[in-house]
Design an enzyme around this catalytic site. Structure first.
Site: not given
Ligand SMILES: O=C(O)c1ccccc1NCC(=O)[C@H](O)[C@H](O)COP(=O)(O)O
Length: 214
Positions: A8, A131
């Site tokens: 990412c 996360d």
């Protein structure tokens, strides 16, 4: 089944190619001005077109309004939308319906209590991303390079696939997978040499480690 690997926060063509050549399954592009990985729409469109057919492409937004999402979809045409803000289940469902895109919802995790959000979001998203919950003074809701206690996910069951994220790197991702048996992993800081500056060697090492290649 092979672990799905997402890299990412890509911002350059050469590091995007490194991720693609190393076998990344998903590549993510951040649309969040306060992030060191923030990317402009034109670059994102160019990179997403370049990656198309080689990996699934993910546009990451944070509490974005309809107009911003429409611009990203029209200009960049990602495969996925990653919603990394405080979007409610109703907002996730609304974006999924209006965009026609697959949606990945990030859930911030710090304690077992945070897992209570799973049922509401797995009902409206195509994938969940667990996360680390950001500290209160954080300037962004993700990409902080800080892990959460992976044991919290031991034995977790979800109705949609999930990804493990937060503070992963080439040295800890195998242990994280051993503990969580996550079907996918996502990384940003852990493959960088400086905030927002991806390191090709660390990208390659992360993907090898996530795939169990010594
Ligand atoms: O990466 C960012 O800068 C970011 C900014 C704002 C919202 C989300 C962001 N990243 C989301 C991701 O999917 C990251 O890969 C994830 O949070 C893990 O980051 P890291 O701990 O740095 O590997």
């Amino acid at each position: 089944m092979s672990t799905i690997v997402k890299i990412c926060g890509l911002k350059t063509l050469d590091t995007l190619d490194t991720a693609l050549d190393a076998g990344a399954d998903m590549v993510g592009f951040v649309f969040f001005p306060k992030s060191p990985r923030n990317i402009g729409l034109a670059d994102a469109a160019r990179f997403i077109a370049h990656a198309s057919g080689h990996a699934e492409t993910v546009a990451l937004v944070v509490d974005a309004d309809d107009a911003s999402i429409a611009s990203i979809l029209d200009e960049a045409k990602p495969d996925w939308l990653q919603l990394h803000g405080s979007e409610t289940p109703e907002r996730v469902a609304e974006i999924r319906k209006s965009s026609g895109k697959r949606v990945m919802k990030a859930l911030p995790i710090a304690t077992a209590a945070d897992l209570a959000a799973i049922p509401a979001f797995e009902a409206v998203a195509d994938r969940l991303l667990f996360d680390a919950k950001p500290p209160k003074d954080a300037t962004r809701p993700g990409g902080l390079g800080v892990p959460f206690d992976w044991n919290l996910l031991h034995g977790v069951e979800t109705k949609v696939p999930f990804m493990l994220s937060g503070g992963l790197d080439p040295d800890n991702v195998a242990e994280a997978l051993r503990i969580t048996h996550a079907p996918g992993v996502d990384v940003s800081s852990g493959v960088e040499r400086a905030p927002g500056e991806k390191d090709p060697d660390r990208i390659r090492a992360f993907i090898r480690a996530a795939r169990g290649v010594t």
